[in-house]
Structure formats: C-alpha cells, structure tokens
Design a protein around this motif. Structure first.
Motif, short mmCIF file in Angstrom:
data_model
loop_
_atom_site.label_atom_id
_atom_site.label_comp_id
_atom_site.label_asym_id
_atom_site.label_seq_id
_atom_site.Cartn_x
_atom_site.Cartn_y
_atom_site.Cartn_z
N GLY A 72 1.37 -1.41 -0.02
CA GLY A 72 -0.43 -0.31 -0.21
C GLY A 72 1.02 1.51 0.18
O GLY A 72 1.65 1.49 -0.13
N ARG A 73 0.15 2.26 0.28
CA ARG A 73 0.44 3.80 0.24
C ARG A 73 1.26 4.10 1.71
O ARG A 73 0.08 3.72 2.16
N TRP A 74 1.46 4.75 1.87
CA TRP A 74 2.34 5.07 3.76
C TRP A 74 2.97 5.94 4.13
O TRP A 74 3.44 6.55 3.23
N ASP A 75 2.26 7.34 4.67
CA ASP A 75 2.14 8.44 4.50
C ASP A 75 2.90 8.58 6.27
O ASP A 75 3.07 8.65 6.63
N ALA A 76 4.60 9.86 5.46
CA ALA A 76 5.26 9.67 6.53
C ALA A 76 4.32 10.91 7.86
O ALA A 76 4.65 12.08 7.52
N VAL A 125 5.48 7.06 1.36
CA VAL A 125 6.38 4.83 0.47
C VAL A 125 5.03 4.27 0.47
O VAL A 125 4.42 4.08 0.86
N ARG A 126 5.91 4.21 -1.20
CA ARG A 126 5.09 2.87 -1.85
C ARG A 126 5.37 1.62 -1.42
O ARG A 126 6.84 1.61 -1.75
N SER A 127 4.35 0.41 -0.77
CA SER A 127 5.19 -0.76 -0.48
C SER A 127 5.36 -2.15 -1.48
O SER A 127 3.34 -1.26 -1.51
N TRP A 128 5.58 -2.71 -1.47
CA TRP A 128 4.97 -3.88 -2.39
C TRP A 128 5.68 -4.99 -1.46
O TRP A 128 6.40 -5.27 -0.91
N LEU A 129 4.54 -6.48 -1.31
CA LEU A 129 5.16 -7.65 -0.51
C LEU A 129 4.46 -8.22 -1.39
O LEU A 129 2.84 -8.64 -1.73
N ARG A 130 4.97 -9.38 -1.87
CA ARG A 130 4.76 -10.08 -2.69
C ARG A 130 5.58 -11.56 -2.80
O ARG A 130 6.26 -11.79 -2.79
N ALA A 131 4.23 -12.36 -2.44
CA ALA A 131 5.00 -13.57 -2.44
C ALA A 131 3.24 -14.96 -3.03
O ALA A 131 2.78 -15.29 -2.75
N PRO A 132 4.32 -15.30 -4.20
CA PRO A 132 5.90 -15.53 -4.87
C PRO A 132 5.62 -13.78 -6.14
O PRO A 132 4.99 -13.06 -5.91
N HIS A 133 6.75 -13.42 -6.54
CA HIS A 133 6.77 -12.37 -7.46
C HIS A 133 7.52 -12.91 -8.90
O HIS A 133 8.33 -13.16 -8.38
N ALA A 134 7.04 -12.25 -9.51
CA ALA A 134 7.45 -12.36 -11.47
C ALA A 134 7.86 -11.20 -11.94
O ALA A 134 6.50 -10.06 -11.78
#
Length: 264
Positions: A72-76, A125-134
């Motif tokens: 997601g997108r995380w505001d600081a 901060v844009r975060s990705w968490l991929r399991a698995p990832h291509a």
C-alpha cells in the motif's frame, strides 16, 4: 518540529541495497521523545520508528528490510512527545541502490519500498509485498503483440507452468499462453489477435492449475509510479472481434497489463 508554526518539516531519505530506508529529519530545536510515523493510506495500520539525534538539529529513523510493510501507500509523519503528528515533506532522496538490487527470493517473498513525493510535496512510501513475485524486464513490443521476459522469485517453475491473459472487467475466460523457462527466468508471448476489447492482466501459473497465480509486475527499481514514466506504442491488429488497437502499460500498482480498444 512543533517549535515553529508554519514551517514544513522535511525528511531526506536514503535506500540501501537490501531494501531498507533511512530517514533524516531536521529537528528545528524540538525536544522530547520523537518518532517517525508511517500511516497506511485508506487503512488503520501504523508503524512507528524511533528518531534519534545524529547531529546538530537532525534526527534519524531507520526502516530495515526485515520490518515488513503490508502492500500500500504509507504517509510519513513526525511526532514529538505528545504533540500532534506533522506531515513530512519530501527532502533529498538517494535511491540509487534500488536500481541494482536483486533479491534472493529465499524468504518466499519480495518486499519493495520506494519513497516518493505526492502532488503536494509530501513524503509517502509505496510498499509492495509479493509472495511469490514475477519481475518483468522491459517488454519487447512487436506489430502483432509483445514478448515478456522476466524472473520468478519466491517459488520455482514446474513442467506444468503456463501464463494467463485475464480480462479485468469481463466475465469471459482467460487466455492461456505458453511460457518458456530456464531456472528462474521466463519468456512468454502475448498475441494481440486473441484479445477482445478491454483490459487484460498478465499472470504466471508456475505450478500449473494446482499452484499460485502470480501477477507479472515491475517493482525492482526506484520508480514508484511507472504509469507516468513509461509509455509504449500501440499496434493496429485485425482480430476475430474486428480491428483493434492494443499495447502494454503499467497500472497504478506497477503491474503489467495490455489495453485493447476497438479501432475507429
């Protein structure tokens, strides 16, 4: 921080080769316990990182690669003592380490965090968490379609592997296409002539029908929003649905898709 009303706080940000981030905030004479707070947009999650003095007027917080942020997108924000958190503006960023990063994939997932400035100049901060990832390389665009090359992280291919072109907004079936693999690398064709008008999302099925469906995306660099940066030529193709114009693009999540529209 809250000492001078109306002064925007800025945070410089540096990425390391493991995917961690370091934030340096100008303190402005503030005192008391300080934290950098990341708040997930459109959610209720929050991550607090201690801000410690690193020099006169500067505080530092670290977000190591081992601390996972849900996608997601995380505001600081910066928060001192019991004062209200203040939105941080984007200062200088050094993200060069992200462009040369190649995760091992041994943990079964790929975690990516890219800081960027919003339209208002705020730090997110844009975060990705991929399991698995291509992870896709640069797509090779041809007059009749495109060729997609990339690498699979977090799992392995089996002889049953294939790829899918799935319609995003229509109930119709997915189109299956072959995928050539060599260890973790893959190559697959995307023929436009089989696609009707609409948006088609690209997926891998590394274990065939019995395993996970893995979205094909481009995450491992320093560009948080590729849709604004990358554009590709569109091809005019005759199909069973009539003449269409088709071409690849990146979604707001940096996933790879194909847009097909009826030709005028």
């Amino acid at each position: 921080m809250p000492a001078r009303q109306g002064v925007r706080l800025r945070a410089d940000c540096v990425a390391d080769s493991a995917g961690g981030l370091t934030f340096d905030v100008t303190a402005g004479g503030a005192s008391g316990t300080a934290h950098l707070v990341l708040r997930r947009r459109d959610g209720h999650e929050e991550v607090g990182l201690p801000l410690s003095p690193v020099g006169e007027g500067r505080l530092r917080a670290a977000l190591p690669s081992t601390v996972l942020l849900p996608e997601g997108r995380w505001d600081a924000y910066a928060c001192v003592a019991d004062d209200e958190p203040l939105r941080l503006a984007t200062g200088a960023t050094d993200l060069r380490a992200l462009t040369a990063r190649t995760p091992s994939g041994s943990r079964g997932y790929v975690a990516v965090r890219i800081p960027y400035a919003t339209r208002q100049g705020n730090l997110t901060v844009r975060s990705w968490l991929r399991a698995p990832h291509a992870e896709v390389d640069e797509p090779y665009v041809e007059p009749s379609g495109l060729t997609v090359r990339g690498r699979l992280y977090g799992t392995c291919f089996t002889p049953a592997a294939y790829a899918e072109l799935r319609p995003r907004h229509a109930p119709g079936p997915a189109h299956r296409t072959e995928v050539a693999v060599a260890e973790a690398r893959f190559v697959l064709p995307v023929p436009y002539q089989v696609l009707g008008p609409g948006i088609w999302d690209l997926w891998l099925r590394p274990h065939g029908e019995s395993g996970p469906r893995v979205r094909i995306a481009r995450l491992l660099d320093d560009i948080a929003d590729k849709q604004r940066v990358f554009s590709y030529p569109r091809a005019h193709v005759e199909t069973a649905y009539g003449p269409v114009e088709a071409g690849p693009y990146y979604t707001r999540d940096n996933d790879l898709s194909v847009s097909v529209t009826a030709a005028r």
